[in-house]
Every structure is written in C-alpha cells, then in structure tokens.
Design a protein around this motif. Structure first.
Motif, PDB file in Angstrom:
ATOM      1  N   ALA A 165       0.820  -1.211   0.000  1.00  0.00           N
ATOM      2  CA  ALA A 165       0.000   0.000   0.000  1.00  0.00           C
ATOM      3  C   ALA A 165       0.857   1.266   0.000  1.00  0.00           C
ATOM      4  O   ALA A 165       0.570   2.217  -0.741  1.00  0.00           O
ATOM      5  N   THR A 166       1.920   1.285   0.815  1.00  0.00           N
ATOM      6  CA  THR A 166       2.760   2.493   0.832  1.00  0.00           C
ATOM      7  C   THR A 166       3.535   2.621  -0.475  1.00  0.00           C
ATOM      8  O   THR A 166       3.754   3.737  -0.958  1.00  0.00           O
ATOM      9  N   ALA A 167       3.935   1.494  -1.069  1.00  0.00           N
ATOM     10  CA  ALA A 167       4.638   1.550  -2.357  1.00  0.00           C
ATOM     11  C   ALA A 167       3.726   2.124  -3.429  1.00  0.00           C
ATOM     12  O   ALA A 167       4.142   2.976  -4.236  1.00  0.00           O
ATOM     13  N   GLU A 168       2.477   1.677  -3.454  1.00  0.00           N
ATOM     14  CA  GLU A 168       1.542   2.166  -4.467  1.00  0.00           C
ATOM     15  C   GLU A 168       1.185   3.631  -4.228  1.00  0.00           C
ATOM     16  O   GLU A 168       1.048   4.414  -5.176  1.00  0.00           O
ATOM     17  N   GLN A 169       1.056   4.008  -2.975  1.00  0.00           N
ATOM     18  CA  GLN A 169       0.736   5.402  -2.665  1.00  0.00           C
ATOM     19  C   GLN A 169       1.885   6.323  -3.079  1.00  0.00           C
ATOM     20  O   GLN A 169       1.672   7.370  -3.688  1.00  0.00           O
ATOM     21  N   TRP A 170       3.113   5.910  -2.756  1.00  0.00           N
ATOM     22  CA  TRP A 170       4.285   6.721  -3.116  1.00  0.00           C
ATOM     23  C   TRP A 170       4.448   6.810  -4.626  1.00  0.00           C
ATOM     24  O   TRP A 170       4.647   7.895  -5.172  1.00  0.00           O
ATOM     25  N   SER A 171       4.355   5.677  -5.322  1.00  0.00           N
ATOM     26  CA  SER A 171       4.558   5.684  -6.774  1.00  0.00           C
ATOM     27  C   SER A 171       3.480   6.501  -7.473  1.00  0.00           C
ATOM     28  O   SER A 171       3.739   7.133  -8.500  1.00  0.00           O
ATOM     29  N   GLY A 172       2.271   6.514  -6.904  1.00  0.00           N
ATOM     30  CA  GLY A 172       1.199   7.284  -7.503  1.00  0.00           C
ATOM     31  C   GLY A 172       1.425   8.782  -7.449  1.00  0.00           C
ATOM     32  O   GLY A 172       0.803   9.539  -8.197  1.00  0.00           O
TER      33      GLY A 172
END
Length: 315
Positions: free
Chosen positions: A276-283
């Motif tokens: 979730a944090t990876a997807e939030q950051w990459s977004g």
C-alpha cells in the motif's frame, strides 16, 4: 502477440497483474495489451475466464489447469517457490510471454547485463573496483586502478571512461569513481553491513539485495520507507533471508528517457513496508512507471543481476 487481462469489477489483483505486465512488456512494440471487465458467468464462459484476474495470450490461458471451469470468482496463483499470490509473478509472466533477459533489462543496460566485457581490461578494472568497495567500503586508489589496467596496455583513465560510458560505473567531474553498481561512494538510504567487512552504501534496493549474493556472504540491509520513514531490515544468513517487517516489498520503477541507471531508475528502486505504501508513493511520482515486487521476486532480481559479477573470471 495479443495479451488480454480478464477481471471482474473492483478486482484487487487486477492492478497487480497490469503493473507486472507493463514491466515485463516495456519496450515491446509487437504486443497488443487489452483489458476486459467481465460482468457475469456467461461472459466468463464465452471469453475463457478461469477466475479474476485471468491472462490470455493469443486467446489461451497459460496458467489454467486442464478442464478448468469458467469462473468469475477471485483467482489464486501458486508460484514456483510454492507461494500463493493473486497474480503471476514477474518471472512467471516472462516465461509464458517468452520475454528473455528480464534481469539484464532491469539492470538498465538494454539487455547487456552488468558484467563488463573481458576485452581491454574492462572486466579486470570493474572487478578491482568492486572488490575494493567490498573490502573497504570505498573505491580503489588511482594506483590500484592503474595496476589492474596495466597488463592490458591501456591507460587506467581510458578504461574507467569506457566503463562509465557503458554504465558499469559512474565518475565525478575529476574522473574518480563515484559509484560502481551495486556500490555507491556517496551516502544513500540503503546500507549493507557485510559480515566480517565494512558497511557499504548501495545504489538502490535491488543493488542492496544483490550484494550478499555477489560476495557469497552474510549481510544485513537497512533502509527506510520513503513514505512513512519506517525502517526496513533484510538479513541474509545461513542461506536464509529474513525481512522485517514481513510485509515489506520493493518498488521497481523508472522514468522515461535514456541515460545511466543512476539517473533514470536508481531513485525509484526502493524498499517499502507494505504494498500500500509503495503504491501510494509511486502514484505521487510524475511520469513514473514500474511495478511492486514481492520479496522473492526482488531477491531473484538482485541475484540474477549481481551474482555473476565476481564469480566470472576477468580473463
């Protein structure tokens, strides 16, 4: 080749499969990628869907068991390592799509890998630089580089310049080694404590995971989730790898354009505490493309890229 994704509405694993496909198929102009949302059982039967998500390659599901029934339920995939996931791994997608050399492309050298050619002293000097980092945490002295290049009758500065031009390492404005993948002479957020050796900085998360394999040694990697600031620890010992937290992942990304990996992708190959944090950051990153890799995928990638660098003789 036509590649189709079949998903049901709001399938949580649809985006996972999509980002892995985009990573595997990056740069392929001969592949048509399509996505279909399947609304009911009748459509699932018509399209050949065996659960969500389903991958079709030229109309065939390469992961379906013989006589598997059509279904709109959630689908699980068992990887080669026995792990269960909601989508095929990057490695499995490369296999079924016939995409070779995934690790080499990931190394940022257009499929040519990170091991320098033996000709002209390139590999000899590259390996001398890597061994210096591994032993001392710093690049070799000018005299050490000269000694490595001397048997080939080529000035050390020319060898270093060619290695930099081919993106095996980077140099500063004075011609000194600034980084030699996987090592960095400049502090980064990724620290690798080598057993019975120095603490070294790595260029990125994948590089950090490759160092213990390249050196065939125990090591402890520490890094930080760039979104939350939480610490991440990966320990290599006795042939086992332990991740803390156990939910940690690696984001594998790159910005469009050409240039050395240090400029194009190293800042976007990072550890995260959760998907979730990876997807939030990459977004939040403009023009960034990539995929979230699970622990096994990230470890394999690091090993494939960096494992051979010191085990392959220079001559």
């Amino acid at each position: 080749m036509r590649v189709e994704m079949l998903i049901v509405p709001d399938c949580p694993n649809g985006p996972v499969l999509r980002e892995r496909l985009e990573l595997v198929l990056a740069g392929r102009t001969d592949v048509e990628l399509a996505e279909h949302v399947v609304g009911d059982q009748a459509e699932a039967e018509r399209r050949g869907m065996h659960g969500s998500p389903t991958l079709l390659v030229d109309g065939r599901d390469p992961f379906a068991e013989p006589d598997a029934p059509a279904a709109v339920s959630c689908r699980l995939y068992r990887g080669a390592d026995g792990r269960i996931g909601g989508a095929p791994s990057v490695e499995e997608l490369r296999r079924v799509l016939g995409v070779p050399g995934g690790a080499d492309r990931a190394a940022g050298r257009a499929g040519r890998g990170r091991l320098a050619p033996a000709e002209g002293g390139l590999r000899e000097v590259q390996q001398a630089v890597l061994r210096s980092f591994a032993a001392t945490g710093a690049p070799p002295s000018a005299s050490e580089v000269k000694s490595a290049a001397e048997p080939f009758g080529v000035p050390a500065a020319e060898v270093l310049a060619e290695l930099a031009a081919e993106d095996f390492l980077t140099l500063d404005d004075t011609g000194h080694v600034q980084a030699a993948y996987p090592f960095s002479a400049i502090p980064t957020e990724h620290v690798v404590q080598i057993a019975d050796g120095p603490a070294v900085w790595s260029m990125c998360a994948i590089d950090a995971l490759g160092i213990p394999v390249m050196l065939d040694t125990a090591a402890v990697i520490t890094s930080t989730d760039p979104l939350t600031g939480e610490k991440i620890r990966v320990e290599f010992t006795d042939g086992k790898t332990t991740w803390q937290p156990t939910t940690a992942v690696v984001y594998f990304g790159a910005r469009p354009g050409s240039g050395p990996a240090a400029a194009v992708c190293c800042s976007y190959l990072r550890f995260f505490t959760t998907r979730a944090t990876a997807e939030q950051w990459s977004g939040r990153q403009a023009d960034l493309s990539g995929a979230v890799l699970d622990q096994a995928e990230a470890e394999r990638l690091g090993a494939d890229i960096f494992g051979p660098l010191l085990s392959t003789p220079a001559r």
